[in-house]
Design a protein around this motif. Structure first.
Motif, PDB file in Angstrom:
ATOM      1  N   SER A 177       4.851  -6.845  -0.013  1.00 20.69           N
ATOM      2  CA  SER A 177       4.811  -6.611   1.437  1.00 20.69           C
ATOM      3  C   SER A 177       5.632  -7.666   2.165  1.00 20.69           C
ATOM      4  CB  SER A 177       3.370  -6.710   1.953  1.00 20.69           C
ATOM      5  OG  SER A 177       2.562  -5.736   1.338  1.00 20.69           O
TER       6      SER A 177
ATOM      7  N   GLN B 292       0.837 -10.869  -3.755  1.00 23.82           N
ATOM      8  CA  GLN B 292       0.444 -12.282  -3.655  1.00 23.82           C
ATOM      9  C   GLN B 292       1.325 -13.201  -4.500  1.00 23.82           C
ATOM     10  OE1 GLN B 292      -1.493 -13.421  -1.459  1.00 23.82           O
ATOM     11  NE2 GLN B 292      -2.547 -11.569  -0.784  1.00 23.82           N
TER      12      GLN B 292
ATOM     13  N   ASP C  48       1.633  -5.191  -8.896  1.00 25.15           N
ATOM     14  CA  ASP C  48       1.361  -5.478  -7.485  1.00 25.15           C
ATOM     15  C   ASP C  48       1.698  -6.945  -7.261  1.00 25.15           C
ATOM     16  OD1 ASP C  48       0.283  -6.274  -5.092  1.00 25.15           O
ATOM     17  OD2 ASP C  48      -1.695  -5.397  -5.432  1.00 25.15           O
TER      18      ASP C  48
ATOM     19  N   LYS D 247       3.686 -10.622   4.175  1.00 21.16           N
ATOM     20  CA  LYS D 247       3.036 -11.725   3.456  1.00 21.16           C
ATOM     21  C   LYS D 247       4.043 -12.767   2.997  1.00 21.16           C
ATOM     22  CE  LYS D 247      -0.654  -8.759   1.716  1.00 21.16           C
ATOM     23  NZ  LYS D 247      -1.923  -9.188   2.323  1.00 21.16           N
TER      24      LYS D 247
ATOM     25  N   THR E 255       0.837  -1.201   0.000  1.00 20.11           N
ATOM     26  CA  THR E 255       0.000   0.000   0.000  1.00 20.11           C
ATOM     27  C   THR E 255       0.873   1.254   0.000  1.00 20.11           C
ATOM     28  OG1 THR E 255      -1.630  -1.250   1.264  1.00 20.11           O
ATOM     29  CG2 THR E 255      -1.916   1.147   1.195  1.00 20.11           C
TER      30      THR E 255
HETATM   31  N1  PMP Z   1      -2.260  -6.064  -3.093  1.00 17.81           N
HETATM   32  C1  PMP Z   1      -2.654  -7.327  -2.900  1.00 17.81           C
HETATM   33  C2  PMP Z   1      -2.890  -8.214  -4.087  1.00 17.81           C
HETATM   34  C3  PMP Z   1      -2.843  -7.792  -1.603  1.00 17.81           C
HETATM   35  O1  PMP Z   1      -3.238  -9.046  -1.405  1.00 17.81           O
HETATM   36  C4  PMP Z   1      -2.610  -6.921  -0.510  1.00 17.81           C
HETATM   37  C5  PMP Z   1      -2.825  -7.375   0.919  1.00 17.81           C
HETATM   38  N2  PMP Z   1      -4.021  -8.095   1.122  1.00 17.81           N
HETATM   39  C6  PMP Z   1      -2.192  -5.621  -0.771  1.00 17.81           C
HETATM   40  C7  PMP Z   1      -2.015  -5.236  -2.072  1.00 17.81           C
HETATM   41  C8  PMP Z   1      -1.926  -4.641   0.329  1.00 17.81           C
HETATM   42  O2  PMP Z   1      -0.819  -5.047   1.070  1.00 17.81           O
HETATM   43  P1  PMP Z   1      -0.472  -4.323   2.446  1.00 17.81           P
HETATM   44  O3  PMP Z   1      -1.715  -4.308   3.262  1.00 17.81           O
HETATM   45  O4  PMP Z   1       0.597  -5.181   3.029  1.00 17.81           O
HETATM   46  O5  PMP Z   1       0.013  -2.948   2.110  1.00 17.81           O
END
Ligand code: PMP
Length: 428
Positions: free
Chosen positions: A224, A204, A201, A227, A96
């Motif tokens: 991130s 995942q 992005d 994850k 994010t």
């Molecule tokens: N993009 C995707 C595809 C995600 O799955 C996520 C987290 N669920 C995010 C962005 C955001 O990640 P974060 O909350 O760690 O900033």
């Protein structure tokens, strides 16, 4: 028979010893966040216990050691992504944080009134709302490429959206809802035909497959730490050096400037420091590097094999349960996620019921409201696997589902909205 990866490494993760009443924790919410191996916890404690000090500006031993630890972590991320140089790795607070940085710097300099930004219909809010706000702010238009019935973005449909006013495109490498994987290499190629830069992005994807930003030819790539078995509060923005170098600071402050007087223009330092104003999350970067080293030591072949095994087992298991439907086609190219709907039962009721059996799953729209709306369901029940999950845990879920019944959420909502999609109709 030989133990699976999950069985072999479970002991590395202290939280997996927790029990809830008679039930051991069955943690299947890895797409939201992953659990941390002891080596990551140790890296955090060792950093704070033995190295902690502020980086960059100290000419004493501890500060130099902290600076080295931070820069070594940057090098570990560079190696993980196969980036060309460590300066192409910017530490952020997460995906994010990385996308917001890009929207406010790259977006603001490249996108103007009447221009277009292309996103896909499967984006997480974190790779959609920053672009939408940018478009609203500068008077541009956000163009959304619809997702195919198989849960992927088709290159031809993506290419069709790449008109003359498109200034950039933002695409998910893998869906956090369906676990489907986009053909990002091809999508990037299409965009580059029109000299359109692409933001990927990878939140995942990085936990589930080796990512090579140079092979993808990605202009920007975000993920991130939390994850991928690392700490919360740390993330990565990769950018091609020439593109990163054109960005002005996202936030200004300590560490971004060459020298400041009140009556001369401010001169900014080169990237990545220019984009990392203030004291960074040094311990987070160190913990992330420990997590990436841990994954690398397991080896992608084993991690991929385990992922494929679990996703295929889940699709097979739940495909055979009456009233349960698997969305999309996650077994085609497994990426750790299987999303289900249970006919006639609200996903929150399913999640609450599974919790009674020690099972942690996510229910709802998974921060992808627009995407989930296209399925004609109120939400899904998402099973997301990590390296420590086992096939036995899938069976715990199967047995628990055999007694699931409508609860308070189901009674509050009109029944037709919990019915599974007709696969023939697709999502668009
Ligand atoms: N993009 C995707 C595809 C995600 O799955 C996520 C987290 N669920 C995010 C962005 C955001 O990640 P974060 O909350 O760690 O900033």
């Amino acid at each position: 028979s030989s133990a699976t990866l999950g069985e072999l490494i479970r002991d590395d993760f202290p939280i997996l010893r927790r029990r809830f009443g008679p039930h051991p924790l069955v943690y299947l919410d890895n797409a939201a966040t992953t659990q941390k191996p002891q080596v990551v916890l140790d890296a955090l404690v060792d950093y704070y216990a033995g190295v902690n000090s502020n980086i960059g500006r100290g000419f004493y031993t501890l500060s130099m050691a902290a600076t080295d630890a931070y820069e070594n972590a940057r090098e570990t991320v560079r190696r993980t992504l196969n980036a060309g140089r460590p300066e192409e790795v910017v530490f952020t607070s997460g995906t994010t944080g990385a996308v917001n940085l890009l929207a406010d710097t790259f977006g603001r300099s490249r996108v103007g009134a009447g221009d277009e930004v292309v996103v896909t219909g499967m984006e997480h809010n974190s790779n959609m709302l920053p672009w939408r706000r940018l478009c609203e702010t500068v008077g541009a238009r956000m163009v959304v490429v619809p997702v195919e019935a198989d849960g992927r973005v088709a290159p031809a449909r993506f290419a069709a959206a790449l008109g003359p006013r498109v200034r950039l495109a933002a695409v998910a490498h893998a869906s956090n809802v369906l676990g489907t994987v986009n053909p990002v290499r091809t999508l990037i190629e299409e965009a580059h035909r029109h000299e359109i830069p692409v933001v990927v992005d990878g939140a995942q994807a990085v936990p589930h497959r080796p990512v090579d930003v140079r092979a993808l030819d990605a202009d920007f790539y975000c993920f991130s730490g939390h994850k991928v078995y690392g700490p919360m509060g740390i993330g990565v923005l990769y950018g091609k050096y020439a593109l990163l170098s054109e960005l002005s600071p996202y936030q200004v402050g300590g560490g971004t400037v060459k020298g400041v007087t009140l009556d001369t223009p401010v001169g900014y330092v080169p990237v990545p420091a220019r984009l990392e104003a203030g004291t960074p999350h040094v311990a987070g970067a160190v913990g992330l590097a420990a997590a990436l080293d841990y994954l690398a030591a397991l080896g992608w072949q084993r991690v991929r094999g385990h992922d494929e095994h679990l996703v295929r087992a889940a699709v097979e298991t739940f495909g055979a349960v009456p009233g349960v439907r698997v969305l999309g086609d996650p077994a085609a190219d497994p990426n750790g996620i299987v999303s289900l709907v249970v006919d006639g039962i609200h996903p929150y009721d399913v999640g609450g019921h599974l919790n009674q059996h020690g099972v942690a799953v996510r229910s709802g729209v998974h921060c992808a409201n627009v995407f989930v709306d296209t399925f004609g369901v109120v939400g899904t029940v998402r099973l997301s696997f990590g390296i420590y999950n086992t096939e036995d845990e899938i069976d715990v879920v199967r047995r628990a589902l055999s007694t699931v019944a409508p609860g308070v959420w189901t009674k509050d909502h009109p029944t037709e909205r919990f019915l599974a999609i007709d696969p023939a109709k697709g999502h668009s």
